[in-house]
Motif scaffolding. Structure first.
Motif, PDB file in Angstrom:
ATOM      1  N   GLY A   1       0.779  -1.235   0.000  1.00 56.20           N
ATOM      2  CA  GLY A   1       0.000   0.000   0.000  1.00 56.20           C
ATOM      3  C   GLY A   1       0.810   1.284   0.000  1.00 56.20           C
ATOM      4  N   SER A   2       2.113   1.208  -0.276  1.00 59.00           N
ATOM      5  CA  SER A   2       2.951   2.412  -0.310  1.00 59.00           C
ATOM      6  C   SER A   2       2.613   3.267  -1.522  1.00 59.00           C
ATOM      7  N   THR A   3       2.616   4.576  -1.342  1.00 60.60           N
ATOM      8  CA  THR A   3       2.369   5.487  -2.452  1.00 60.60           C
ATOM      9  C   THR A   3       3.639   5.626  -3.290  1.00 60.60           C
ATOM     10  N   ASP A   4       3.504   6.212  -4.476  1.00 60.18           N
ATOM     11  CA  ASP A   4       4.667   6.412  -5.348  1.00 60.18           C
ATOM     12  C   ASP A   4       5.725   7.267  -4.650  1.00 60.18           C
ATOM     13  N   TYR A   5       5.266   8.293  -3.922  1.00 62.38           N
ATOM     14  CA  TYR A   5       6.199   9.168  -3.205  1.00 62.38           C
ATOM     15  C   TYR A   5       6.946   8.395  -2.118  1.00 62.38           C
ATOM     16  N   GLN A   6       6.219   7.571  -1.356  1.00 63.58           N
ATOM     17  CA  GLN A   6       6.842   6.778  -0.296  1.00 63.58           C
ATOM     18  C   GLN A   6       7.856   5.786  -0.861  1.00 63.58           C
ATOM     19  N   ILE A   7       7.518   5.191  -2.004  1.00 64.38           N
ATOM     20  CA  ILE A   7       8.440   4.250  -2.653  1.00 64.38           C
ATOM     21  C   ILE A   7       9.711   4.970  -3.091  1.00 64.38           C
ATOM     22  N   LEU A   8       9.548   6.168  -3.658  1.00 68.42           N
ATOM     23  CA  LEU A   8      10.694   6.950  -4.110  1.00 68.42           C
ATOM     24  C   LEU A   8      11.556   7.384  -2.935  1.00 68.42           C
ATOM     25  N   TYR A   9      10.928   7.939  -1.904  1.00 66.28           N
ATOM     26  CA  TYR A   9      11.651   8.541  -0.784  1.00 66.28           C
ATOM     27  C   TYR A   9      12.236   7.498   0.167  1.00 66.28           C
ATOM     28  N   LYS A  10      11.479   6.418   0.420  1.00 63.81           N
ATOM     29  CA  LYS A  10      11.891   5.443   1.433  1.00 63.81           C
ATOM     30  C   LYS A  10      12.570   4.191   0.869  1.00 63.81           C
ATOM     31  N   ILE A  11      12.408   3.963  -0.433  1.00 64.46           N
ATOM     32  CA  ILE A  11      12.995   2.745  -1.002  1.00 64.46           C
ATOM     33  C   ILE A  11      13.997   3.047  -2.129  1.00 64.46           C
ATOM     34  N   LYS A  12      13.535   3.719  -3.173  1.00 72.04           N
ATOM     35  CA  LYS A  12      14.385   3.926  -4.348  1.00 72.04           C
ATOM     36  C   LYS A  12      15.643   4.748  -4.037  1.00 72.04           C
ATOM     37  N   LEU A  13      15.442   5.929  -3.451  1.00 72.56           N
ATOM     38  CA  LEU A  13      16.604   6.793  -3.192  1.00 72.56           C
ATOM     39  C   LEU A  13      17.590   6.185  -2.196  1.00 72.56           C
ATOM     40  N   PRO A  14      17.109   5.611  -1.070  1.00 77.32           N
ATOM     41  CA  PRO A  14      18.070   4.973  -0.157  1.00 77.32           C
ATOM     42  C   PRO A  14      18.859   3.844  -0.813  1.00 77.32           C
ATOM     43  N   LEU A  15      18.186   3.013  -1.617  1.00 75.39           N
ATOM     44  CA  LEU A  15      18.864   1.898  -2.273  1.00 75.39           C
ATOM     45  C   LEU A  15      19.821   2.371  -3.367  1.00 75.39           C
ATOM     46  N   ALA A  16      19.522   3.535  -3.932  1.00 70.42           N
ATOM     47  CA  ALA A  16      20.367   4.077  -5.010  1.00 70.42           C
ATOM     48  C   ALA A  16      21.500   4.950  -4.480  1.00 70.42           C
ATOM     49  N   THR A  17      21.552   5.155  -3.167  1.00 72.41           N
ATOM     50  CA  THR A  17      22.500   6.098  -2.572  1.00 72.41           C
ATOM     51  C   THR A  17      23.961   5.805  -2.927  1.00 72.41           C
ATOM     52  N   THR A  18      24.369   4.550  -2.840  1.00 69.37           N
ATOM     53  CA  THR A  18      25.778   4.231  -3.099  1.00 69.37           C
ATOM     54  C   THR A  18      26.171   4.500  -4.555  1.00 69.37           C
ATOM     55  N   VAL A  19      25.245   4.224  -5.479  1.00 67.98           N
ATOM     56  CA  VAL A  19      25.518   4.508  -6.897  1.00 67.98           C
ATOM     57  C   VAL A  19      25.585   6.015  -7.126  1.00 67.98           C
ATOM     58  N   ILE A  20      24.667   6.745  -6.475  1.00 71.14           N
ATOM     59  CA  ILE A  20      24.658   8.213  -6.599  1.00 71.14           C
ATOM     60  C   ILE A  20      25.954   8.796  -6.044  1.00 71.14           C
ATOM     61  N   LEU A  21      26.396   8.273  -4.901  1.00 72.96           N
ATOM     62  CA  LEU A  21      27.643   8.752  -4.291  1.00 72.96           C
ATOM     63  C   LEU A  21      28.848   8.461  -5.177  1.00 72.96           C
ATOM     64  N   SER A  22      28.817   7.341  -5.877  1.00 77.58           N
ATOM     65  CA  SER A  22      29.895   7.006  -6.804  1.00 77.58           C
ATOM     66  C   SER A  22      29.966   8.028  -7.934  1.00 77.58           C
ATOM     67  N   GLY A  23      28.784   8.402  -8.451  1.00 82.48           N
ATOM     68  CA  GLY A  23      28.727   9.438  -9.484  1.00 82.48           C
ATOM     69  C   GLY A  23      29.171  10.782  -8.949  1.00 82.48           C
ATOM     70  N   LEU A  24      28.758  11.084  -7.718  1.00 80.35           N
ATOM     71  CA  LEU A  24      29.153  12.343  -7.073  1.00 80.35           C
ATOM     72  C   LEU A  24      30.668  12.408  -6.914  1.00 80.35           C
ATOM     73  N   ARG A  25      31.235  11.291  -6.520  1.00 79.66           N
ATOM     74  CA  ARG A  25      32.693  11.217  -6.311  1.00 79.66           C
ATOM     75  C   ARG A  25      33.446  11.561  -7.593  1.00 79.66           C
ATOM     76  N   ASN A  26      33.031  10.963  -8.701  1.00 76.59           N
ATOM     77  CA  ASN A  26      33.671  11.246  -9.993  1.00 76.59           C
ATOM     78  C   ASN A  26      33.456  12.692 -10.409  1.00 76.59           C
ATOM     79  N   MET A  27      32.234  13.174 -10.186  1.00 72.86           N
ATOM     80  CA  MET A  27      31.899  14.539 -10.596  1.00 72.86           C
ATOM     81  C   MET A  27      32.698  15.576  -9.807  1.00 72.86           C
ATOM     82  N   VAL A  28      32.866  15.359  -8.510  1.00 71.62           N
ATOM     83  CA  VAL A  28      33.585  16.306  -7.663  1.00 71.62           C
ATOM     84  C   VAL A  28      35.052  16.411  -8.087  1.00 71.62           C
ATOM     85  N   VAL A  29      35.690  15.266  -8.302  1.00 69.15           N
ATOM     86  CA  VAL A  29      37.094  15.271  -8.733  1.00 69.15           C
ATOM     87  C   VAL A  29      37.238  15.986 -10.071  1.00 69.15           C
ATOM     88  N   MET A  30      36.327  15.703 -10.997  1.00 71.23           N
ATOM     89  CA  MET A  30      36.353  16.327 -12.317  1.00 71.23           C
ATOM     90  C   MET A  30      36.175  17.843 -12.207  1.00 71.23           C
TER      91      MET A  30
END
Length: 216
Positions: A123-152
């Motif tokens: 019964g989770s809403t789309d917003y709850q899925i995005l905020y509580k599931i998708k973004l937390p699970l994607a955090t390490t990949v996002i941080l990897s991209g951030l790491r490359n972007m910052v150095v560049m």
């Protein structure tokens, strides 16, 4: 080479105020550009992952921007925003979008669909899925991209002085124009050290988050 390094370290001692000033300028310019690129890049990554019709045009656009030589991109904005820090920040932020958009999109898209379906079934809403599931699970990949972007971004910030902006590129520019190899190396070395330190910090945060996820 040893002679130049001795001259470089002597410059750091004799002109410590100058190097501290341009180091802080470099950190400010790159820091603002990184924050802007991170916010816009993550938002765009979320949008193209949620609305599939936007994926191709947005990725094509940021890919196209990324192919433009950085010095040309800086020059492109001079008639619009003038010379100086403002133009450098705008150009660096735009140039840094691709790693953030792509890493956010990839991080969300690689989540196991079964996890999403389970959340919907509970019964989770789309917003709850995005905020509580998708973004937390994607955090390490996002941080990897951030790491490359910052150095560049920190590295590219070195050419900002060619359009009148501050930062460590000032030392490089003055060294080149006055044929002072020690000054050029001094500016370049500080950029490299700054990039390595920031990369180490983000890498440590990334490892901490991965370890936390494993424990959970």
């Amino acid at each position: 080479m040893i002679k130049i390094l001795k001259e470089v370290f002597q410059l750091y001692i004799d002109r410590s105020d100058f190097f501290l000033e341009i180091l802080l300028q470099h950190m400010a310019i790159c820091g603002i550009a990184i924050v802007i690129a991170s916010i816009i890049g993550i938002l765009l990554g979320i949008i193209i992952s949620e609305f599939k019709k936007t994926t191709s045009p947005v990725l094509s656009l940021v890919n196209f921007i990324y192919t433009i030589p950085s010095i040309a991109l800086l020059g492109f904005f001079i008639p619009i925003s003038g010379i100086g820090d403002k133009t450098a920040i705008i150009a660096l932020a735009i140039y840094a979008l691709l790693p953030m958009v792509r890493s956010t999109y990839t991080g969300i898209e690689t989540i196991d669909p079964a996890v999403i379906e389970s959340a919907k079934g509970m019964g989770s809403t789309d917003y709850q899925i995005l905020y509580k599931i998708k973004l937390p699970l994607a955090t390490t990949v996002i941080l990897s991209g951030l790491r490359n972007m910052v150095v560049m971004t920190i590295a590219l910030g070195g050419i900002a002085s060619f359009i009148g902006a501050g930062g460590l590129g000032v030392a490089i520019y003055r060294g080149i124009t006055t044929n002072n190899a020690a000054l050029t190396v001094a500016g370049s070395l500080l950029i490299a050290v700054l990039a390595l330190v920031v990369d180490l910090i983000i890498g440590t945060i990334e490892k901490f988050i991965k370890r936390k996820w494993k424990l959970n």
